[in-house]
Motif scaffolding. Structure first.
Motif, PDB file in Angstrom:
ATOM      1  N   VAL A 379       0.816  -1.916   0.027  1.00  6.13           N
ATOM      2  CA  VAL A 379      -0.096   0.168  -0.604  1.00  6.13           C
ATOM      3  C   VAL A 379       0.999   1.153   0.131  1.00  6.13           C
ATOM      4  O   VAL A 379       0.532   2.775  -0.644  1.00  6.13           O
ATOM      5  CB  VAL A 379      -0.830   0.547   1.564  1.00  6.13           C
ATOM      6  CG1 VAL A 379      -1.379   1.082   1.355  1.00  6.13           C
ATOM      7  CG2 VAL A 379      -2.182  -0.887   1.533  1.00  6.13           C
ATOM      8  N   TRP A 383       0.090   3.372  -3.639  1.00  7.71           N
ATOM      9  CA  TRP A 383      -1.405   4.376  -2.927  1.00  7.71           C
ATOM     10  C   TRP A 383      -0.636   5.867  -4.149  1.00  7.71           C
ATOM     11  O   TRP A 383      -1.290   6.027  -4.541  1.00  7.71           O
ATOM     12  CB  TRP A 383      -1.405   4.209  -2.200  1.00  7.71           C
ATOM     13  CG  TRP A 383      -2.735   5.722  -1.953  1.00  7.71           C
ATOM     14  CD1 TRP A 383      -2.124   6.497  -1.534  1.00  7.71           C
ATOM     15  CD2 TRP A 383      -3.305   5.259  -1.550  1.00  7.71           C
ATOM     16  NE1 TRP A 383      -3.501   7.396  -0.856  1.00  7.71           N
ATOM     17  CE2 TRP A 383      -4.554   6.935  -1.367  1.00  7.71           C
ATOM     18  CE3 TRP A 383      -5.126   4.765  -2.206  1.00  7.71           C
ATOM     19  CZ2 TRP A 383      -5.827   6.275  -1.151  1.00  7.71           C
ATOM     20  CZ3 TRP A 383      -5.694   4.557  -1.911  1.00  7.71           C
ATOM     21  CH2 TRP A 383      -6.122   5.967  -2.015  1.00  7.71           C
ATOM     22  N   LEU A 406      -2.920  -3.330  -5.288  1.00  6.91           N
ATOM     23  CA  LEU A 406      -3.195  -2.298  -3.838  1.00  6.91           C
ATOM     24  C   LEU A 406      -4.525  -2.361  -3.745  1.00  6.91           C
ATOM     25  O   LEU A 406      -4.231  -2.587  -2.645  1.00  6.91           O
ATOM     26  CB  LEU A 406      -3.173  -1.086  -4.686  1.00  6.91           C
ATOM     27  CG  LEU A 406      -3.212   0.267  -4.078  1.00  6.91           C
ATOM     28  CD1 LEU A 406      -2.484   0.490  -3.069  1.00  6.91           C
ATOM     29  CD2 LEU A 406      -3.350   1.735  -4.890  1.00  6.91           C
ATOM     30  N   ALA A 410      -4.764  -3.172   0.096  1.00  4.11           N
ATOM     31  CA  ALA A 410      -4.968  -2.245   1.412  1.00  4.11           C
ATOM     32  C   ALA A 410      -6.495  -3.348   1.849  1.00  4.11           C
ATOM     33  O   ALA A 410      -6.610  -3.117   3.007  1.00  4.11           O
ATOM     34  CB  ALA A 410      -6.242  -1.279  -0.199  1.00  4.11           C
TER      35      ALA A 410
END
Length: 474
Positions: A379, A383, A406, A410
């Motif tokens: 992440v 991100w 991703l 998460a």
């Protein structure tokens, strides 16, 4: 001086050479393998023609094959070293400069030079095609759209090659988010020539980006004979079919396509095909499906290439394959090698340096972290890059494997706030995607909302059943 079908003189060329040039461009526009032989014939009959030499150089770069590019550079450098540029017209000078830039690794300068060429010579189909592919390789969606859109007015409606330009324009429209217009434009190109595989591919992308996988399946099934053999996009379009099957919950069908078309003992080991195979297996990895045998074979294929630093997008998929096969040490060696290369002086204009340093390496590190179960690190790495992933090239559909990585990380790391945002973004764009509703169910379960999770899973199941149109040929 001999003139090609578009009205351009072929400097240092004969009528025979022009015939080979026209044949080569025709094959290029429709992704036919005979383009290579036609360019060889062109070089044999007009070795002193700058456009002929530039054409060969372009082929050496567009496949993202380091060995092919190196061979093309040696040939082109030998030609350019004895070339008197003062005698060339502006079109020949621009083609020569663009080819030289691409072979030196400066994809963006080469792209800009070809765009300049297209402004002055909008009917130079070679410049338009190569520029379009460079826009794809650099992930420049707006230029992918506008390079072709800006030239279309120079092409008459009845020109036989307006069709493949419409196919290119359709793909640019799709990547820029104009899905309805893209589908309409791509369909118009296919109506002109049912073997226009780039136009078929553009339409297929519109269905993928909207989560309309049942319609995509029907579209491909209706045209199987037009796209499934005899062209450079056969493997890639089968990849799209497998994506649809996977979305529909037909995992066996997707794996059957993988074994028959994406990667097997007969595969040529080309980077463009290996990355499709990796992107497909990575989706199985994210779903928790053990594909060790397939990963091993794919990792062997990447390892056999021993690629030098050349194109970050390829590196990402090589790393996927290594970690998917449990060969993390090989992934880490590739990453370390790229870091050493970045530390070397010189070649600052090589486009791949920025691609690798700013996006490619963090993505590779995130893939290694995901395989190790270090989802918090995934992440943290992905991100900040989620809206920059296009900078390593490819399409939205191809890069979606990274967006899904991703989202998975998460969810697994308990970053429910981020997961909610990512799922909301995806569902707003693709409300008919079972994957998105299954992700909604995962988040709801993590938050203790059993009722919402059950409803989301039910909706995913109903949407998945709309994919019963998937062919049972595999």
């Amino acid at each position: 001086m001999a003139t090609d079908r578009y009205g351009h003189d072929l400097y240092n060329g004969t009528a025979e050479a022009v015939g080979h040039l026209d044949r080569a461009v025709e094959a290029l526009l429709f992704f036919r393998p005979e383009v290579a032989a036609a360019v060889d014939d062109l070089l044999e009959t007009a070795p002193a023609a700058p456009v002929a030499q530039a054409f060969a150089a372009y082929l050496g770069v567009l496949g993202t094959e380091p060995a092919g590019a190196a061979a093309a550079r040696r040939r082109f450098d030998a030609f350019a070293s004895g070339l008197d540029m003062t005698g060339l017209g502006p079109r020949e000078r621009l083609h020569t400069a663009a080819a030289g830039s691409l072979l030196a690794g400066d994809l963006r300068r080469g792209s800009a030079l070809l765009e300049e060429l297209s402004v002055a010579y909008p009917r130079d189909a070679l410049a338009l095609f190569v520029g379009h592919q460079l826009d794809f390789l650099t992930g420049d969606a707006l230029r992918l759209r506008d390079r072709i859109g800006g030239a279309l007015s120079a092409w008459e409606e009845d020109d036989p090659h307006r069709g493949p330009l419409l196919g290119m324009y359709a793909f640019g429209l799709e990547e820029a988010g104009h899905y309805a217009h893209a589908r309409e434009t791509g369909s118009a190109a296919v109506e002109r020539n049912r073997h226009d595989v780039w136009a078929i591919h553009a339409v297929v992308h519109t269905y993928e980006m909207q989560g309309r996988f049942a319609e995509g399946i029907a579209y491909l099934d209706a045209r199987t004979g037009d796209w499934s053999e005899g062209n450079f996009l056969t493997v890639h379009n089968w990849w799209h079919y497998a994506l649809y099957a996977l979305e529909a919950g037909r995992k066996d069908t997707a794996l059957g396509i993988y074994d028959a078309a994406l990667h097997n003992e007969e595969s040529r080991g080309l980077a463009m095909e290996l990355l499709d195979a990796a992107a497909m297996l990575w989706r199985f990895h994210l779903a928790g499906s053990d594909q060790t045998r397939r990963w091993e074979a794919l990792a062997d294929a990447w390892s056999a290439r021993a690629d030098p630093p050349f194109y970050a997008f390829n590196d990402v998929h090589a790393v996927m394959s290594y970690v998917g096969a449990g060969r993390v040490a090989e992934a880490e060696r590739l990453i370390a090698g790229r870091r050493r290369w970045l530390a070397e002086p010189g070649a600052e204009t090589v486009t791949n340096r920025a691609m690798t340093a700013e996006v490619g390496l963090p993505v590779c590190e995130a893939l290694v972290a995901h395989a190790a179960g270090d989802h918090g690190t995934v992440v943290e790495l992905l991100w900040p890059l989620r809206r920059r992933l296009h900078e390593i090239g490819g399409s939205h559909a191809q890069r979606d494997a990274l967006q899904k990585t991703l989202l998975d990380a998460a969810l697994r790391s308990g970053r429910h706030d981020m997961a909610r945002v990512l799922i909301s973004e995806r569902t707003a764009l693709r409300p008919h995607s079972p994957y998105n509703w299954l992700s909604t169910a995962r988040l709801a379960e993590a938050l203790g909302d059993a009722a919402r999770a059950a409803a989301a899973r039910d909706r995913a199941g109903r949407l998945g059943r709309s994919g019963d149109l998937v062919s049972d040929r595999f």
